[in-house]
Every structure is written in structure tokens, then in C-alpha cells.
Design a protein around this motif. Structure first.
Motif, PDB file in Angstrom:
ATOM      1  N   TYR A 208      17.406  -9.963 -14.101  1.00  0.00           N
ATOM      2  CA  TYR A 208      18.659  -9.681 -13.662  1.00  0.00           C
ATOM      3  C   TYR A 208      20.023  -8.999 -15.227  1.00  0.00           C
ATOM      4  CZ  TYR A 208      17.687 -10.785  -8.907  1.00  0.00           C
ATOM      5  OH  TYR A 208      17.539 -11.671  -8.043  1.00  0.00           O
TER       6      TYR A 208
ATOM      7  N   SER B 264      29.737 -15.296 -13.935  1.00  0.00           N
ATOM      8  CA  SER B 264      30.082 -15.351 -12.560  1.00  0.00           C
ATOM      9  C   SER B 264      31.840 -16.729 -12.882  1.00  0.00           C
ATOM     10  CB  SER B 264      29.092 -16.346 -11.911  1.00  0.00           C
ATOM     11  OG  SER B 264      30.122 -16.794 -10.861  1.00  0.00           O
TER      12      SER B 264
ATOM     13  N   ASN C  50      23.010 -14.325  -3.759  1.00  0.00           N
ATOM     14  CA  ASN C  50      21.951 -14.345  -4.437  1.00  0.00           C
ATOM     15  C   ASN C  50      22.318 -15.104  -6.141  1.00  0.00           C
ATOM     16  OD1 ASN C  50      19.659 -14.332  -6.377  1.00  0.00           O
ATOM     17  ND2 ASN C  50      19.071 -12.674  -5.609  1.00  0.00           N
TER      18      ASN C  50
ATOM     19  N   GLU D 115      23.546 -13.512  -9.653  1.00  0.00           N
ATOM     20  CA  GLU D 115      25.562 -13.309  -9.420  1.00  0.00           C
ATOM     21  C   GLU D 115      25.577 -14.208 -10.314  1.00  0.00           C
ATOM     22  OE1 GLU D 115      26.997 -13.487  -5.594  1.00  0.00           O
ATOM     23  OE2 GLU D 115      25.151 -12.627  -4.611  1.00  0.00           O
ATOM     24  N   SER D 116      25.008 -15.127 -11.018  1.00  0.00           N
ATOM     25  CA  SER D 116      25.412 -16.023 -12.400  1.00  0.00           C
ATOM     26  C   SER D 116      25.790 -15.312 -13.301  1.00  0.00           C
ATOM     27  CB  SER D 116      24.361 -16.962 -12.369  1.00  0.00           C
ATOM     28  OG  SER D 116      23.398 -16.662 -12.646  1.00  0.00           O
TER      29      SER D 116
ATOM     30  N   ILE E 109      28.542 -15.876  -2.057  1.00  0.00           N
ATOM     31  CA  ILE E 109      27.236 -16.268  -3.239  1.00  0.00           C
ATOM     32  C   ILE E 109      26.015 -15.539  -2.480  1.00  0.00           C
ATOM     33  CG2 ILE E 109      25.847 -17.591  -4.967  1.00  0.00           C
ATOM     34  CD1 ILE E 109      27.594 -18.937  -5.180  1.00  0.00           C
TER      35      ILE E 109
END
Length: 580
Positions: free
Chosen positions: A557, A531, A523, A527-528, A521
Motif C-alpha cells: 500500500y 490514520s 480495509n 487505510e492505516s 474502516i
């Protein structure tokens, strides 16, 4: 043994002369056990951070760097953990330092053999011990060990001790304090500057003899100051040799500027915030939930831009700042435990010294108050620092009280009535804080028992810690309530226990950065979305956390992102962020 003298073939020991050492140790053992029987010790959140790093809670490795202590103290912790890994050295070592510090101060008083004053000393030790042992933080430990060193130095100088080796031990105590929290040295030295002024007042006329005494004090303070600078240089050099910790140090300066100092209100500076790309939710994400783990968005440059919106003190004049400080001083002091300790010491001094003692009380308090004004001006007015200033002033007053002759029984009775009255008022004023088993009193809800709370929390976190397939990011406001509050102060954090559990306010912490790297990971916020690894966790009484997280991710994002409840573990809700 004859007349207090133990004689033997190889030694001759004057028991009567040295028995004050045993008495000082005994008194402080009694104080420590009484406090531990009456209260559960609890640390401040910064100590939780340090102990988990020192214990290897994140990476499984004992660390030679602690975020807020000198490298030398950090390295000592690492060595002790390596040699005797089953002992929670971070707390044990500092408890020993507190005990030694209070014992050497007590030793100076009890050797004077003025027994009725020892009752007051015992009361002061109990109140100070509550702040040091029970409401524990490393800053207070640094404060008390530096105070103890200065009390001994003062006693040596005023008693005209010429043997320089006698000054080694108190200087060593002060240096130990510097390695725990270097910034405490100047504050405590500033308070003991009042002793220098009192010396000049008492002397009236400087001759060759008194000049040497004064010079000895000034030279020692300056040499110790240079030593403090040297220790800081060593610390900075060692950090610069470690890329991760050097990055943290650089990042922590702008982060601390916004978290610990004043931050411009969004509504008052909306245009300025919008100009640098900060939305109202971004502001609340930082201020309300301390979610600034996204170091790409909350970059060094952006943090500096935010800080530049409003200077710490804006454009107020010194007169305006001082005026504001004076107006707020009474309310501030009434809510500070240290002022009551100071009042007890001041009353005892006044009762034995009468009008003559006022010069001591006024001078010492003036220096303490100046320290308050300075901290207020710097925007760093914090209890764990200010209480050390007042404790320093208290022990100074107690020291001067032993220089007066015995009081009459009538004066003694008056003194006890006043002092007991202050103790009762102290208990009534801080009853809610004292009765709550938490460093912060009842500010975050009353915790009746740390042990029960920790057992309950550990049952929850054991489930999460064993799930190494996922990384859990907790809300920062869960600090002290659940996230950190799993291990008692005399329990050792399991190696790697937090290797898959982080918290949202650890900005560039090398140890938590490493745990993120282990999961690939970079960021966590970016990246959540969708995920299979990243989860967000919070207690059921702070569900606002996931709303801020979701809005933040939508704004920066993925506008389609939404949070979904994955599971519940006890009172903890676990979410993933997905797109429909």
C-alpha cells in the motif's frame, strides 16, 4: 418408612431402588468441587471467540449465531442471556451439560453395587473431569454428552429394554451434543461401533432374539445420523438467511484450510507463491503472525490459489500415509492424556475379566486407533477431539468391567497398584501442563494464576476500551495471554467492551466486521497509513508483530510507511503507521 420404602397417601417410593441417583450426583459434585479447588478452569481460544460473540462483547448485542455451534444451541444461548443477562450462560450451560453427562454415566456404574470398582470410576471421573471442566472447550462438551447418550443406549439394548420411551432421554443427550459440535457424532458413534462387534462376537449365533437387539442398535444409530444431517441443514439454512454470517461461512472454508491444515513451505514452493503474488513476508504474515484481516489481498480466490499449491496430503499413497501414522502413533499417544484414562479402564477390565476381557480391550482400542488414523489422514489430529475418542473407549471398557463377577482381594490389590502407578506416571508426565493455569499448559509461558493475570490484563484493556476515538488491532499471538484472557469463565463480558478492539486473525467475523464499519474502516491495512483512528497493539514480548505489519503495508500500500510508537499501556505497545 419401612425396609427402604417411603409410604404416603399419594405415593409409594422405593428409596433403596433409586438411591443410586443421589449417589451418582454426590460423587460428581465431589469431583467438580475437588477439581475447582485444585485448578483454575481455562478455555480454548475458539471458546473465547464464541463467548465474546454470545455475550455481545463486540457489538453490544447478544448473538443468535456462534461460529462453530449449531444455530439451535446458539439461539438457546441468546434466549438465556436475554432472560437472565447477569449469568455467563455460555459456560454455565455447558458445565451443566458436562455434569449431567458424567452423572448419568456414573449412575449406570454405581447401581451395579460393586463398591471396589467405584474407586476406579472415581479416578477416571477425576481425570476426565480435568479435561472437561478445567481444560474446557465446547468440542469436548459435545463429545461427553454424546458419549453419555451412547452408554445409556448400550445399557438399554443389552438389558433388552423394549419400552421405546426409555430411549428418548439418551437420544436427546446425543442430539444436544450434535447442536454443540455436529462432527463429533460420527467419531463417537464409530467408537461405539466396537460394542456392536463385541455383541456379535459374544452372540456367536444370530437368532430372532439377538437379531432384534442388533437391529435396534443399527436403526438408532442411523436415525440419529439422519437427525444430525437434519440439524446441519437447519443450521445452514438459518446462516444463509443472514448475509454477514453467510459470507463468513463461505470465507471460513478456505481460511480454515490454510490455518488448520498443512500449508506449503515458502522456500519449497517459492516460484508458485511468487506467481500468485505472495512474498516471503506475506507468507510469514499469515503463518507466523496470523495477520490475514486484509480480505482484499487475502481474497477467496487468492486463498484457494495458495491452497492449490500443495494438496493436504500431496500425492502420497494410502500405504505411505498409514505407515507414517503407525510410526507416529506411539509418540502421539504418550503425549495424550486420554491414553492414560484408557489404560486405567483397560487394566480394571483385565483384572476382573482375565483373558476373556482381551477381546473387549483389543476390539475397543482398534476402533479408537482407527479413529486416530482417520483424523491423521484428514490432517485434523487434535487433542480436544482425540481425547473424546479415548474417553468414549474408556467408558465402554468400564461398562464391560461391571459385567464380570467380583475379583478376589489379591486381584484387587494388584489392580490398585497398577492403576495408582499409571496415575503417578500421568502426573509426572503432564506436571508442567497441570501446574500451569492455561489451556495450553506452558506452551506460551507458564501462568501461575488466571485471576492475577486477568486482573492485570483488565487494567490495561480498561484504558484501551474506554478510548473510543481509536480502533486497536491486536496481534493474534496475544490470544490467551492478554487479549481474551480478561474475563474468567464465570464472569460475564461487558456489552460492547471490545467495540474498538480487534485481533488480526478474525477473517470476515460479522461481529468484528461491524465494529470496523462503525469506524468507517473497510480495509484496516490499506487505510492505516496516517490514520487518526487506527492503532496497532502488541505485547512487549512480540514486537515482531509491528515489523510484519509495517513490511506488509510497505509492500502492498505505501512503500514509505513506517511505524511509530504512540504510547505504552502496561506491557502493551501501541503504534501508528505514518509516512515521513
Amino acid at each position: 418408612m419401612h425396609n427402604g420404602m417411603i409410604k404416603g397417601k399419594f405415593f409409594e417410593y422405593d428409596w433403596n431402588h433409586k438411591k443410586w441417583i443421589i449417589k451418582a450426583i454426590g460423587v460428581n459434585i465431589l469431583v467438580l468441587f475437588a477439581l475447582l479447588l485444585a485448578f483454575e478452569p481455562t478455555p480454548k481460544s475458539d471458546d473465547y471467540d464464541q463467548v465474546m460473540i454470545a455475550n455481545g462483547g463486540f457489538t453490544g448485542e447478544y448473538s443468535s449465531f456462534l461460529p462453530y455451534c449449531n444455530f439451535i444451541f446458539s439461539k438457546l444461548n441468546q434466549i438465556l442471556y436475554t432472560l437472565l443477562p447477569n449469568i455467563p450462560w455460555y459456560y454455565v450451560l455447558q458445565y451443566l451439560i458436562i455434569f449431567v453427562s458424567l452423572t448419568v454415566i456414573t449412575g449406570i456404574f454405581v447401581r451395579k453395587d460393586k463398591k471396589y470398582r467405584e474407586v476406579v470410576v472415581f479416578i477416571v471421573l477425576l481425570l476426565c473431569g480435568y479435561e472437561l471442566y478445567i481444560r474446557f472447550t465446547f468440542t469436548k462438551v459435545a463429545g461427553i454428552v454424546i458419549i453419555s447418550g451412547f452408554v445409556i443406549l448400550l445399557n438399554l439394548i443389552l438389558n433388552e429394554q423394549k419400552k421405546m420411551m426409555k430411549y428418548f432421554f439418551p437420544c436427546l443427550l446425543i442430539i444436544i451434543g450434535m447442536t454443540i459440535r455436529s462432527r463429533m457424532y460420527l467419531l463417537i458413534a464409530g467408537v461405539f461401533g466396537s460394542a456392536f462387534v463385541i455383541f456379535l462376537i459374544e452372540t456367536k449365533k444370530i437368532n430372532k432374539h439377538t437379531f432384534k437387539q442388533a437391529a435396534r442398535f443399527v436403526i438408532l444409530v442411523l436415525l440419529l445420523y439422519l437427525c444430525n444431517i437434519g440439524l446441519s441443514k437447519i443450521h445452514m439454512y438459518m446462516i444463509s438467511q443472514d448475509e454477514a454470517w453467510n459470507s463468513w461461512r463461505q470465507a471460513n472454508t478456505p481460511r480454515a484450510r490454510l490455518q488448520d491444515y498443512d500449508m506449503a513451505n515458502y522456500e519449497d514452493y517459492k516460484e508458485e507463491y511468487m506467481a500468485i503474488g505472495i512474498s516471503n513476508n506475506d507468507y510469514n504474515t499469515w503463518r507466523g503472525q496470523s495477520i490475514y484481516i486484509d480480505k482484499e489481498f487475502f481474497s477467496f480466490e487468492r486463498l484457494k490459489d495458495i491452497a492449490d499449491i500443495k494438496p493436504i496430503r500431496e500425492e502420497k499413497s494410502i500405504v505411505e500415509i498409514l505407515s507414517s501414522s503407525f510410526r507416529g502413533s506411539l509418540s502421539y499417544y504418550l503425549e495424550d492424556t486420554g491414553i492414560y484414562i484408557f489404560l486405567i479402564a483397560a487394566i480394571m477390565l483385565f483384572m476382573v475379566g482375565g483373558i476373556d476381557s482381551l477381546k473387549y480391550i483389543i476390539t475397543v482400542f482398534s476402533f479408537c486407533f482407527f479413529a486416530y488414523l482417520y483424523m491423521n489422514y484428514q490432517g485434523r489430529l487434535q487433542h480436544h477431539v482425540d481425547v473424546c475418542v479415548l474417553i468414549a473407549g474408556s467408558f465402554l471398557l468400564l461398562y464391560y468391567s461391571y459385567r464380570f463377577e467380583e475379583a478376589t482381594s489379591q486381584e484387587e490389590n494388584k489392580r490398585y497398584i497398577l492403576i495408582y502407578g499409571i496415575v503417578i506416571f500421568f502426573i509426572m508426565t503432564f506436571y508442567n501442563d497441570i501446574s500451569s493455569s492455561s489451556y495450553y499448559g506452558d506452551s506460551f509461558g507458564k501462568i501461575a494464576s488466571q485471576k492475577i493475570q486477568q486482573k492485570k490484563n483488565k487494567e490495561i484493556f480498561d484504558v484501551l476500551s474506554k478510548d473510543k476515538e481509536h480502533y486497536y488491532l491486536f496481534a493474534a499471538v496475544n490470544t490467551d495471554l492478554i487479549y481474551d484472557n480478561i474475563w474468567g469463565m464465570f464472569q460475564k463480558v461487558e456489552l460492547g467492551y471490545y467495540s474498538n478492539i480487534g485481533i488480526s486473525n478474525r477473517y470476515y467475523f460479522p461481529n468484528t466486521e461491524k465494529t470496523l464499519e462503525n469506524y468507517g474502516i473497510n480495509n484496516i491495512m490499506a487505510e492505516s497509513v496516517n490514520s487518526k483512528v487506527i492503532y496497532f497493539a502488541t505485547t512487549v514480548n512480540n514486537l515482531d508483530y509491528i515489523e510484519f505489519v509495517t513490511t506488509y503495508i510497505q509492500e502492498h500500500y505505501n512503500e514509505k510507511a513506517e511505524s511509530v510508537l504512540v504510547k505504552q499501556v502496561g506491557e502493551v505497545n501501541v503504534y501508528s503507521v505514518v509516512t515521513p
